[in-house]
Design an enzyme around this catalytic site. Structure first.
Site, PDB file in Angstrom:
ATOM      1  N   LYS A   1     -75.370 129.522  -9.956  1.00 38.29           N
ATOM      2  CA  LYS A   1     -76.667 129.234  -9.334  1.00 38.29           C
ATOM      3  C   LYS A   1     -77.355 128.088 -10.058  1.00 38.29           C
ATOM      4  O   LYS A   1     -77.970 127.218  -9.441  1.00 38.29           O
ATOM      5  CB  LYS A   1     -77.544 130.489  -9.333  1.00 38.29           C
TER       6      LYS A   1
ATOM      7  N   CYS B   1     -89.510 145.462 -10.958  1.00 37.33           N
ATOM      8  CA  CYS B   1     -88.292 145.150 -11.724  1.00 37.33           C
ATOM      9  C   CYS B   1     -88.374 145.438 -13.212  1.00 37.33           C
ATOM     10  O   CYS B   1     -87.338 145.727 -13.814  1.00 37.33           O
ATOM     11  CB  CYS B   1     -87.859 143.696 -11.487  1.00 37.33           C
ATOM     12  N   MET B   2     -89.545 145.331 -13.860  1.00 39.53           N
ATOM     13  CA  MET B   2     -89.537 145.553 -15.309  1.00 39.53           C
ATOM     14  C   MET B   2     -90.697 146.402 -15.817  1.00 39.53           C
ATOM     15  O   MET B   2     -90.913 146.505 -17.012  1.00 39.53           O
ATOM     16  CB  MET B   2     -89.491 144.239 -16.079  1.00 39.53           C
TER      17      MET B   2
ATOM     18  N   GLY C   1     -85.234 139.889 -14.661  1.00 33.21           N
ATOM     19  CA  GLY C   1     -84.567 139.230 -13.558  1.00 33.21           C
ATOM     20  C   GLY C   1     -85.264 137.987 -13.053  1.00 33.21           C
ATOM     21  O   GLY C   1     -84.703 137.247 -12.252  1.00 33.21           O
ATOM     22  N   GLN C   2     -86.508 137.723 -13.514  1.00 31.18           N
ATOM     23  CA  GLN C   2     -87.276 136.589 -13.013  1.00 31.18           C
ATOM     24  C   GLN C   2     -87.625 135.643 -14.156  1.00 31.18           C
ATOM     25  O   GLN C   2     -87.755 136.067 -15.308  1.00 31.18           O
ATOM     26  CB  GLN C   2     -88.546 137.081 -12.319  1.00 31.18           C
TER      27      GLN C   2
ATOM     28  N   MET D   1     -82.128 146.463 -14.415  1.00 30.03           N
ATOM     29  CA  MET D   1     -82.703 147.280 -13.350  1.00 30.03           C
ATOM     30  C   MET D   1     -82.209 148.718 -13.337  1.00 30.03           C
ATOM     31  O   MET D   1     -82.904 149.610 -12.875  1.00 30.03           O
ATOM     32  CB  MET D   1     -82.442 146.630 -11.989  1.00 30.03           C
TER      33      MET D   1
END
Length: 799
Positions: free
Chosen positions: A88, A172-173, A385-386, A348
Site C-alpha cells: 500500500k 479500533c483502540m 490501525g490508523q 484489533m
C-alpha cells in the site's frame, strides 16, 4: 548513447511505479531502491511525509513534478521503516488521483445533490449548528491530523460547551487506552519498535502483522533470515500468513485469549516463578470493586490474587480456550525464564472485544508479573490501525470524555486548566461526558434522539459502524436529521449526507501525525488539492468564524477574541477563515505550538513545531537538554532512558493510579461472549482487513493495481464446512445474523484458513457490507464494539 532528459524522466517515473506494482504482484514487501532518487536532473522535487495509511508511521519520500505526485520511495533516513514500504505504501501517491474525487461542495436536493459555493456551504453548516448547539456532534477519526483534531476539539469543548465529539478510534483502540490507563495511569506503550530488534520471542495475540503491519513484521523476519534465533508464537482464531511462518501456532476459541493470559499467570504464581523483586518493588494487585466497577479498581492482596487465579489450571484453560494444556505450560515457561526477552504485540483482536479492557490489562499483567518490562526486547505493545489514532484521538483527546494531554472533562481541575490555557471564561467547558460513538449514532438515528446535526470528518461510518441497520441506515427515514460529511470520494456515508464538503488529502495540505510508538511526524503541503477541495482544518475554523458572526458567544475567549485568532510575525491578525488567506501563515505551526502546552501534565512533552520539521519524527516525552537540543524517549518508566524517573529508581510508574509509583497487576474472571453460535446461527463470524486494502477501501480501491490484486470481499470458509453446505469457491452465499445479511463469494483456500465452525469476512468492500451482520455489543469501559465474534449462518443462494 545518452538518453534525452525528457525520456529519462519518463523512464524514471515508470521505473518507480513498476517497482511498486511488482510489490503487488509478488504480494510481498521489497526494499527496491527507486532509481529516481539522486537524479539531479530528473525535474522531480522530493520531500518527506509519513505514509497515509496505518499506524506504523512509515516515512516516504514523495516525488512531485508539474504539480502532481509522480513517484514514491521508502525513506532510508527514517528509523521506523529504514527505506522499506508495504504494498500500500508504494502506491500511496495514487490515492490522490481517483477519477471520482469530490471537488465541489454539494447540497442534497431530493434524491440528488446540487453544487453550491463554499460561502453557502459554511453558512448552511453554521446555521444548522446554531439551531441546537447542544444537539450537534462531530464524528472524527484517527486519520485527522493533530491540528485538525485540535481545532475540532476546541470548537466543541472550548467553544460550544458540548462534549459530543468522538473519533472512529473508538472502534479500533479504545480498549488499548483503558488497558494502559488501568495498568499505568497513563495511555500509550512504554516501549517502542526497537523492542522488535532486541527480543528473543514475539507473541502475536490475535493479530496478523504479516499482512496488517508488514513493515514491522519484516524486522522479525529479517533477523531470522540473518541467522538470529527469534521465536514467533501466533495465538489466533484462524491461520493467517503470520501463522505460516510462526514457530508455534496456538489456535484458540473466540474469547480464549482471556483464559490463556489467566492460565499463564496462574502457573507463574503456582510454581513460584514470577519476578519477586520486580513485583514487590514496582507493582500492586488489583481487581474490580463490587457494585459499580471502575478503571481504578480496588487493591487486593497477593494471596487473594493467587486465590482468584487458582481455578485457571492448564486443563481448565484448555477447555475455555481450545489451546492444549501443554502449550499453556510452554508459554508460562518462556515468561518464567529470566534470560528470555519477550515482546507481545496485539491490535484489533484484543481491542474489538467485549472483554477488551480486561484482556489488555491481563497481558500487561503477564509482563509485569514476569518482570518482562522496561528493557529493550521486553514489552507489551499495542499497535494501531490508523496513522494518528495515537497522536490525534488519544493525545489531543478527541474522545468524548477527554481534553487535550490526558485531561478529563469530568475533572474540575482539568477543566479549569484547559480553560486557563485556552483563555476561556470559568465554566465554559461542560463537565458532562459526551456521547461515545455507538451512543452518538444511536441518538442520531432514533426519533427524538439527542443529536440532530452531525459532522463527519475523515472517516466512513456508513461502512465501519457495527450493526448498520440500527446505527446508521435509519437516518434516511428521519427528515429532521442533518448529516454533514467532509470527504475526498463518494462513500457509503456520503450516500446519506445532506451536505458534502470536498476535502484535501495527505500531501495536499500541511499535517502532523502521531504513530503507534509515540512518534510525532510532520510534513508540508506539496501539491494543490483538486477543484475546490479544501483542508478539513480550514473548514472547522471557517464554520467557527461564521458561528461568531451569527452571534454564538462561545466563539470568543474571555477577552472577546476569536478562539482561533492568529497573527503574522508583525502582530497583524490573519483572516485564516478566508481560504485565500489560510496559507498566508503556517496554521499548523500556530495550532501545534498552542496544543503542545497541554502535553506536559501527563509527561507527554512535545518539542516546538520547527524541531519536527528537521526530523523523521520524535518519540515523546521530548525534553530539551542543557545545550538547547531536544531528546526523545524510547523507553518510558525506565531510568536509563526516561528523564522523569526519579533518581535512584530503576523504574517508576509516575502516573500510578494508586499514587505510589507502582503499576497495577489485574485479575479478571473469564466471561463468555454475549452471543455464541447455536442451532440457528452455527458459525462464529470474524471480520478484519486484507493486505492490499486499508479500512473501507475509500483510497486503496481507487488504485488499479491494488484492486486487481484484491478486487472484492469474500467469505472465508473451512473446506469441510463448504462441502457440507455444498458450495464451491467463487459461489455467492448469504451470510446472515440476527441483525442483517450480506452476499459474498466463497473462498476456501485463500490466505487464511479458519477452523470448522468459523468464517472470516473483510470489511473493505462497500458493495458487500459485512457490518449489516455484526453486533454492537461493547466493552463496558472502553465502549469499543466487538467486531471479532458474533453468531452467523451461511446459506446457499438458490440458482
Amino acid at each position: 548513447m545518452t538518453m534525452p532528459a525528457t525520456d529519462r524522466r519518463q523512464f524514471l517515473k515508470s521505473a518507480a511505479m513498476a517497482a511498486a506494482a511488482g510489490a503487488v504482484l509478488g504480494e510481498t514487501e521489497t526494499s527496491i531502491a527507486l532509481p529516481v532518487l539522486g537524479s539531479e536532473d530528473s525535474g522531480i522535487k522530493w520531500d518527506k511525509a509519513p505514509c497515509r495509511f496505518c499506524g506504523t508511521g512509515c516515512h516516504v519520500q514523495v516525488g512531485v513534478e508539474d504539480g502532481r505526485v509522480v513517484a514514491i520511495a521508502g525513506d532510508q533516513h527514517a528509523d521506523v521503516n529504514k527505506g522499506l514500504l508495504c504494498v500500500k505504501g508504494y502506491h500511496v501517491g495514487m490515492i490522490l488521483y481517483g477519477e471520482d474525487r469530490l471537488t465541489k461542495p454539494l447540497l442534497r436536493r431530493g434524491d440528488g445533490f446540487v453544487e453550491i459555493s463554499w460561502d453557502e456551504a459554511i453558512d448552511i453548516a453554521a446555521r444548522r449548528i446554531m439551531q441546537s448547539p447542544d444537539k450537534f456532534a462531530i464524528y472524527g477519526s484517527g486519520q485527522w491530523t493533530i491540528p485538525e483534531g485540535y481545532v475540532a476539539q476546541k470548537l466543541m469543548k472550548g467553544g460550544l460547551s458540548n462534549n459530543h465529539i468522538d473519533p472512529n478510534a473508538r472502534l479500533c483502540m479504545a480498549s488499548a487506552v483503558t488497558g494502559f490507563l488501568a495498568t499505568y495511569g497513563v495511555d500509550e506503550p512504554a516501549g517502542c519498535y526497537d523492542d522488535l530488534d532486541a527480543c528473543d520471542v514475539v507473541i502475536t495475540w490475535g493479530n496478523n502483522p504479516a499482512e496488517m503491519h508488514p513493515v514491522l513484521f519484516s524486522r522479525v523476519m529479517d533477523r531470522q533470515s540473518s541467522g538470529e534465533k527469534v521465536m514467533l508464537i501466533d495465538i489466533s482464531t484462524r491461520r493467517t500468513r503470520t501463522s505460516e511462518v510462526a514457530d508455534e501456532y496456538l489456535e484458540m476459541l473466540p474469547h480464549g485469549d482471556v483464559a490463556i493470559a489467566l492460565g499463564i499467570m496462574h502457573l507463574l504464581v503456582e510454581r513460584d516463578q514470577y519476578d519477586h523483586e520486580f513485583v514487590s518493588r514496582f507493582c500492586n494487585f488489583r481487581a474490580h470493586e463490587s457494585g459499580k466497577p471502575t478503571l481504578k479498581g480496588e487493591a487486593i492482596s497477593f494471596e487473594e490474587y493467587k486465590s482468584r487465579l487458582a481455578m485457571y489450571t492448564p486443563d481448565y484453560v484448555e477447555q475455555l480456550s481450545g489451546v492444549p494444556a501443554e502449550k499453556i505450560r510452554m508459554l508460562a515457561d518462556l515468561f518464567a525464564d529470566p534470560d528470555v526477552k519477550i515482546t507481545s504485540l496485539w491490535c484489533m483482536g484484543m481491542n474489538q472485544h467485549t472483554m477488551g479492557t480486561a484482556i489488555n490489562t491481563l497481558v500487561h499483567g503477564v509482563h509485569l508479573l514476569s518482570g518482562k518490562f522496561g528493557v529493550p526486547g521486553n514489552s507489551p505493545t499495542s499497535l494501531t490501525g490508523q496513522p494518528s489514532a495515537c497522536g490525534t484521538a488519544r493525545e489531543v483527546g478527541t474522545l468524548s470524555h477527554l481534553l487535550p494531554g490526558g485531561r478529563l472533562v469530568a475533572n474540575d481541575k482539568h477543566r479549569a486548566d484547559a480553560e486557563r490555557l485556552w483563555n476561556l471564561p470559568e465554566g465554559r467547558i461542560n463537565p458532562k461526558i459526551g456521547f461515545h460513538t455507538l451512543k452518538m449514532f444511536e441518538e442520531f438515528t432514533k426519533e427524538g434522539g439527542g443529536v440532530s446535526t452531525m459532522w463527519v470528518q475523515v472517516t466512513n461510518p456508513g461502512q465501519t459502524l457495527p450493526n448498520l441497520n440500527k446505527l446508521f441506515e435509519p437516518k434516511s427515514e428521519l427528515d429532521d436529521r442533518f448529516l454533514i460529511v467532509s470527504e475526498v470520494y463518494p462513500t457509503a456515508t456520503t450516500q446519506l449526507a445532506d451536505l458534502v464538503l470536498p476535502a484535501a488529502m495527505w500531501v495536499e495540505k500541511n499535517g502532523i501525525f502521531g504513530n503507534s510508538e509515540r512518534r510525532t511526524q510532520q510534513w508540508f503541503r506539496m501539491v494543490e488539492p483538486p477543484g475546490d477541495a479544501r483542508d478539513d482544518c480550514w473548514m472547522t475554523i471557517a464554520v467557527a468564524h461564521r458561528l461568531m458572526e451569527l452571534g454564538h458567544p462561545g466563539m470568543k475567549d474571555k477577552d472577546g477574541v476569536f478562539i482561533f485568532h492568529m497573527e503574522d510575525e508583525n502582530g497583524n491578525e490573519v483572516p485564516i477563515w478566508e481560504w485565500e488567506h489560510y496559507y498566508d501563515i503556517n496554521v499548523d505551526r500556530h495550532l501545534f505550538d498552542d496544543y503542545r502546552r497541554f502535553s506536559r501534565m501527563k509527561h507527554k512533552d512535545l518539542a516546538p513545531y520547527d524541531e519536527y520539521v528537521k526530523t523523521r519524527g520524535m518519540r515523546w516525552p521530548v525534553v530539551q537538554q542543557p545545550d538547547g537540543s531536544w531528546r526523545e524517549t524510547r523507553f518510558r518508566f525506565s531510568a536509563f532512558d526516561d528523564p522523569y524517573v526519579k533518581e535512584g529508581q530503576p523504574f517508576e510508574f509516575y502516573h500510578s493510579t494508586s499514587g505510589d509509583g507502582r503499576a497495577q497487576i489485574w485479575v479478571h474472571d473469564y466471561k463468555s461472549p454475549p452471543e455464541m453460535p447455536d442451532e440457528d446461527y452455527p458459525f462464529w463470524l470474524n471480520t478484519g482487513r486484507v493486505l492490499e486494502h486499508w479500512h473501507t477501501g475509500t483510497m486503496t480501491r481507487r488504485i488499479p493495481q491494488l484492486t486487481r490484486a484484491m478486487p472484492s470481499a469474500y467469505v472465508e470458509l473451512n473446506p469441510e464446512d463448504a462441502r457440507e453446505l455444498n458450495v464451491r469457491d467463487g459461489e455467492v452465499v448469504r451470510v446472515e445474523s440476527r441483525r442483517g445479511s450480506t452476499d459474498l463469494p466463497v473462498w476456501t483456500r485463500g490466505r487464511g484458513y479458519p477452523p470448522r465452525g468459523q468464517i472470516f469476512v473483510p470489511f473493505f468492500d462497500e458493495t458487500m457490507l459485512v457490518n449489516h451482520v455484526t453486533l454492537d455489543e461493547h466493552d463496558p469501559f472502553s465502549k469499543q464494539p466487538d467486531f471479532k465474534k458474533c453468531a452467523a449462518r451461511v446459506r446457499k443462494i438458490s440458482a
